[in-house]
Motif scaffolding. Structure first.
Motif, PDB file in Angstrom:
ATOM      1  N   GLY A 234       0.816  -1.212   0.000  1.00  0.00           N
ATOM      2  CA  GLY A 234       0.000   0.000   0.000  1.00  0.00           C
ATOM      3  C   GLY A 234       0.848   1.260   0.000  1.00  0.00           C
ATOM      4  N   SER A 256      -4.411  -7.810   1.433  1.00  0.00           N
ATOM      5  CA  SER A 256      -5.321  -7.469   2.532  1.00  0.00           C
ATOM      6  C   SER A 256      -6.408  -8.528   2.665  1.00  0.00           C
ATOM      7  CB  SER A 256      -5.948  -6.090   2.296  1.00  0.00           C
ATOM      8  OG  SER A 256      -4.970  -5.078   2.355  1.00  0.00           O
ATOM      9  N   GLY A 295      -9.099  -3.112   9.404  1.00  0.00           N
ATOM     10  CA  GLY A 295      -7.977  -2.622   8.609  1.00  0.00           C
ATOM     11  C   GLY A 295      -7.768  -3.453   7.350  1.00  0.00           C
ATOM     12  N   LEU A 298     -10.534  -2.422   4.871  1.00  0.00           N
ATOM     13  CA  LEU A 298     -10.295  -1.097   4.291  1.00  0.00           C
ATOM     14  C   LEU A 298      -9.101  -1.124   3.340  1.00  0.00           C
ATOM     15  CD1 LEU A 298     -10.849   1.119   7.467  1.00  0.00           C
ATOM     16  CD2 LEU A 298     -12.401   0.807   5.528  1.00  0.00           C
ATOM     17  N   GLY A 299      -8.083  -1.933   3.672  1.00  0.00           N
ATOM     18  CA  GLY A 299      -6.927  -2.031   2.788  1.00  0.00           C
ATOM     19  C   GLY A 299      -7.250  -2.697   1.468  1.00  0.00           C
ATOM     20  N   ASN A 352      -9.490  12.803   2.235  1.00  0.00           N
ATOM     21  CA  ASN A 352      -8.737  12.710   3.479  1.00  0.00           C
ATOM     22  C   ASN A 352      -9.057  13.937   4.322  1.00  0.00           C
ATOM     23  OD1 ASN A 352      -6.896  12.604   5.567  1.00  0.00           O
ATOM     24  ND2 ASN A 352      -5.147  12.073   4.274  1.00  0.00           N
ATOM     25  N   SER A 376      -0.992   7.507   7.275  1.00  0.00           N
ATOM     26  CA  SER A 376      -1.613   6.203   7.529  1.00  0.00           C
ATOM     27  C   SER A 376      -0.802   5.042   6.957  1.00  0.00           C
ATOM     28  CB  SER A 376      -3.040   6.183   6.974  1.00  0.00           C
ATOM     29  OG  SER A 376      -3.646   4.926   7.232  1.00  0.00           O
ATOM     30  N   PRO A 377      -0.333   5.100   5.687  1.00  0.00           N
ATOM     31  CA  PRO A 377       0.466   3.980   5.165  1.00  0.00           C
ATOM     32  C   PRO A 377       1.740   3.722   5.966  1.00  0.00           C
ATOM     33  CG  PRO A 377      -0.296   5.358   3.365  1.00  0.00           C
ATOM     34  CD  PRO A 377      -0.621   6.086   4.629  1.00  0.00           C
ATOM     35  N   ARG A 412      -6.110   5.154  12.566  1.00  0.00           N
ATOM     36  CA  ARG A 412      -5.909   5.158  11.110  1.00  0.00           C
ATOM     37  C   ARG A 412      -7.206   4.824  10.392  1.00  0.00           C
ATOM     38  NH1 ARG A 412      -2.897   0.594  10.045  1.00  0.00           N
ATOM     39  NH2 ARG A 412      -3.141   1.161   7.846  1.00  0.00           N
ATOM     40  N   ALA A 413      -7.900   3.787  10.903  1.00  0.00           N
ATOM     41  CA  ALA A 413      -9.136   3.357  10.250  1.00  0.00           C
ATOM     42  C   ALA A 413     -10.207   4.436  10.321  1.00  0.00           C
ATOM     43  CB  ALA A 413      -9.637   2.065  10.895  1.00  0.00           C
ATOM     44  N   ASP A 417      -8.174   5.830   6.707  1.00  0.00           N
ATOM     45  CA  ASP A 417      -8.545   4.766   5.779  1.00  0.00           C
ATOM     46  C   ASP A 417     -10.053   4.658   5.577  1.00  0.00           C
ATOM     47  OD1 ASP A 417      -5.878   4.314   5.712  1.00  0.00           O
ATOM     48  OD2 ASP A 417      -5.896   2.522   6.969  1.00  0.00           O
ATOM     49  N   ALA A 421     -11.723   4.980   2.008  1.00  0.00           N
ATOM     50  CA  ALA A 421     -12.455   3.848   1.451  1.00  0.00           C
ATOM     51  C   ALA A 421     -13.871   4.256   1.047  1.00  0.00           C
ATOM     52  CB  ALA A 421     -12.501   2.709   2.467  1.00  0.00           C
TER      53      ALA A 421
END
Length: 433
Positions: A234, A256, A295, A298-299, A352, A376-377, A412-413, A417, A421
């Motif tokens: 990612g 993921s 996670g 979402l990934g 974002n 986040s990454p 992060r989620a 993310d 998403a």
């Protein structure tokens, strides 16, 4: 818990079931015999194949020769020795159990004698003639009679005390023997364990090589490894452009999904999630597994979005085609449209809100906005790498560390993310109309 068969001793000084030991000994002996028979047949086949020539004969002998016959013979020796040790243990266990039953019966007798002696002692203590010692009598027949009665009562009391002491001493002696028997039994059990271990010494094949150990390690840490790979892919999808960036975007989605499948295949994870939902056990494990699954999902969204749009485009192209489309042509269109969709996702970016807010607070700086896309990454790579390291390095394995990683992944989620998403899903849904 099994019932204690030595109720009068009060404990089992010789635990063990001779029947189960005999059954295991028989199984080992049968296995040893089967290995011996197989070894003899292989040896016979090798001897008979000496008259067989050609490549097939060489392949046959190579398949049967080498270490296999040796391992089978050594295993037969090992199992035979183990069966012999168990046979000796079985005989000793049976003998010691018989002795324990003897001690239990003696303990029952001595307890009965002690009960009787205590009753006799209590009665002797209550003898009214003992009270004559505090009374005064005139000399003569009356004094002599009282003295005789007092002496007799004292004698009965003394005899009762002696009977209590003797009964208690006999009971203590048999209990001491039972304790000694227990010590002997434990020593024999340790000797059996050593003998069984020694029966396999230098008889088993060599330890697995580095490749086998590496594969075993990968299997034990598969979920964490996939999580690290997904996080790295990612990050590379964000850092790189062109075909490589697109490939990393699709790889991150696939990894993921693989991480999610691996995580859900663990019974402990499923049990933790089930307990949280059905029993309200929202402990650290529940949150760690829940945040991890969120996670993973979402990934996978960017990759799933690209694949969905690619499949939709291929289907529409096929429907609108003027002539029949082969399976190869359909797959080619699907691949082309997926790559195109992935390129649009990587170049268009995603919503974002945190990045926008920070950039606005910094005066609308585009550099800050771009930098926020990496938060986040990069954090994902760090937390997933920590999870893998903590499973293999004791110094890093702590509740505080795991809880911190879970908190970072949850943030992060929720802040990065999740909104990203949602943006991709919304755009994908619009493209599929």
């Amino acid at each position: 818990m099994a019932q204690n068969p030595y109720v009068h001793l009060g404990w089992n000084p010789v635990p063990g079931q001779p029947g189960e030991v005999a059954k295991l000994r028989t199984q080992l002996a049968n296995s040893a015999n089967a290995l011996q028979t197989a070894y003899e047949k292989i040896d016979k086949l090798l001897g008979e194949s000496s008259f067989w020539e050609g490549d097939a004969a060489v392949g046959f002998r190579e398949a049967l020769d080498g270490d296999l016959p040796k391992y089978m013979k050594d295993a037969h020796t090992s199992l035979t020795q183990a069966a012999g040790h168990l046979g000796t243990w079985h005989d000793g266990l049976t003998s010691r159990r018989e002795l324990a039953h003897k001690y239990d019966a003696e303990a029952a007798d001595h307890k009965g004698d002690l009960k009787t002696a205590n009753s006799r002692h209590e009665a002797a203590q209550k003898d009214p003639d003992l009270k004559l010692a505090g009374r005064t009598f005139t000399e003569g027949p009356e004094l002599e009679a009282a003295q005789a009665r007092l002496n007799a009562a004292n004698d009965r009391l003394s005899d009762a005390v002696t009977a209590v002491n003797n009964a208690q001493g006999a009971l203590d002696a048999v209990m001491r023997k039972a304790r000694e028997l227990e010590g002997t039994h434990e020593a024999e059990a340790r000797a059996l364990a050593t003998a069984l271990k020694d029966s396999t010494k230098n008889l088993a094949p060599e330890e697995p090589g580095w490749l086998s150990k590496a594969l075993s390690w990968i299997g034990d840490n598969l979920t964490n490894i996939l999580s690290v790979l997904a996080a790295v892919a990612g990050l590379l999808a964000l850092l790189c452009t062109g075909p490589f960036g697109i490939a990393m975007l699709l790889a991150a989605g696939a990894l993921s999904l693989a991480t999610m499948a691996s995580r859900l295949s663990d019974p402990k994870v499923r049990e933790s999630l089930k307990d949280g939902v059905t029993k309200g056990e929202f402990d650290a494990d529940f949150w760690e597994n829940s945040v991890g699954l969120a996670g993973d999902l979402l990934g996978a969204v960017p990759g799933l979005g690209a694949v969905s749009r690619g499949l939709n485009g291929a289907i529409r192209s096929t429907i609108n085609a003027s002539e029949a489309v082969s399976a190869g042509q359909f797959l080619g269109r699907f691949a082309d449209d997926t790559v195109t969709a992935a390129n649009r996702i990587t170049t268009a970016g995603s919503y974002n809100p945190v990045g926008n807010w920070v950039a606005q607070a910094a005066g609308g700086s585009q550099a800050v906005r771009v930098g926020m896309d990496y938060v986040s990454p990069v954090a994902g790579v760090l937390t997933s790498s920590y999870g893998l390291a903590a499973e293999n390095i004791d110094a890093l394995d702590s509740d505080a560390g795991k809880n911190t990683a879970t908190g970072v992944d949850a943030a992060r989620a929720g802040l990065f993310d999740g909104p990203a998403a949602f943006s991709i899903v919304r755009n994908t849904a619009a493209a599929l109309r």
